[in-house]
Write a protein that holds these residues in place. Sequence first.
Motif, mmCIF file in Angstrom:
data_model
loop_
_atom_site.group_PDB
_atom_site.id
_atom_site.type_symbol
_atom_site.label_atom_id
_atom_site.label_comp_id
_atom_site.label_asym_id
_atom_site.label_seq_id
_atom_site.Cartn_x
_atom_site.Cartn_y
_atom_site.Cartn_z
ATOM 1 N N LYS A 4 0.833 -1.200 0.000
ATOM 2 C CA LYS A 4 0.000 0.000 0.000
ATOM 3 C C LYS A 4 0.873 1.257 0.000
ATOM 4 C CE LYS A 4 -4.153 1.881 2.018
ATOM 5 N NZ LYS A 4 -5.272 1.662 2.922
ATOM 6 N N ILE A 5 1.964 1.224 0.746
ATOM 7 C CA ILE A 5 2.910 2.351 0.777
ATOM 8 C C ILE A 5 3.509 2.552 -0.606
ATOM 9 C CG2 ILE A 5 5.126 3.179 1.692
ATOM 10 C CD1 ILE A 5 4.402 1.791 4.341
ATOM 11 N N LYS A 7 2.225 1.714 -3.463
ATOM 12 C CA LYS A 7 1.188 2.229 -4.350
ATOM 13 C C LYS A 7 0.985 3.726 -4.127
ATOM 14 C CE LYS A 7 -3.661 1.744 -5.515
ATOM 15 N NZ LYS A 7 -4.945 1.147 -5.158
ATOM 16 N N LEU A 8 0.937 4.127 -2.866
ATOM 17 C CA LEU A 8 0.741 5.546 -2.548
ATOM 18 C C LEU A 8 1.925 6.387 -3.013
ATOM 19 C CD1 LEU A 8 -0.871 5.251 1.007
ATOM 20 C CD2 LEU A 8 -2.003 5.928 -1.124
ATOM 21 N N ARG A 9 3.131 5.876 -2.859
ATOM 22 C CA ARG A 9 4.321 6.603 -3.336
ATOM 23 C C ARG A 9 4.286 6.753 -4.858
ATOM 24 N NH1 ARG A 9 9.119 4.254 0.586
ATOM 25 N NH2 ARG A 9 8.566 5.567 2.357
ATOM 26 N N GLY A 10 3.847 5.710 -5.531
ATOM 27 C CA GLY A 10 3.722 5.780 -6.984
ATOM 28 C C GLY A 10 2.707 6.827 -7.406
ATOM 29 N N GLU A 11 1.572 6.858 -6.713
ATOM 30 C CA GLU A 11 0.546 7.861 -7.015
ATOM 31 C C GLU A 11 1.061 9.266 -6.729
ATOM 32 O OE1 GLU A 11 -3.995 9.108 -5.701
ATOM 33 O OE2 GLU A 11 -3.201 7.159 -5.081
#
Length: 79
Positions: A4-5, A7-11
Amino acid sequence: MNPKIMKLRGELEKNKGKISDLQGRNCELEKQIRELEDTDIIGMVRENGMTMEQFAELFRRMQAAPAPAASEKEALNHD
């Protein structure tokens, strides 16, 4: 690492790229607007048969003169 981290960093990185692109576009739009405004001002000066020196003098006088005071009625209408 937590997926999840990641994914959030990618976003977050994707959003930073979009923001950078939009800021660049905004700068270009501001530049184009300024150029068009400048062209319009020069056109108005020429339409009135003024030289750039005459326009500069007019502008200096306008800056030196105090702006006319708005009537009380106009001031009340804007509140």
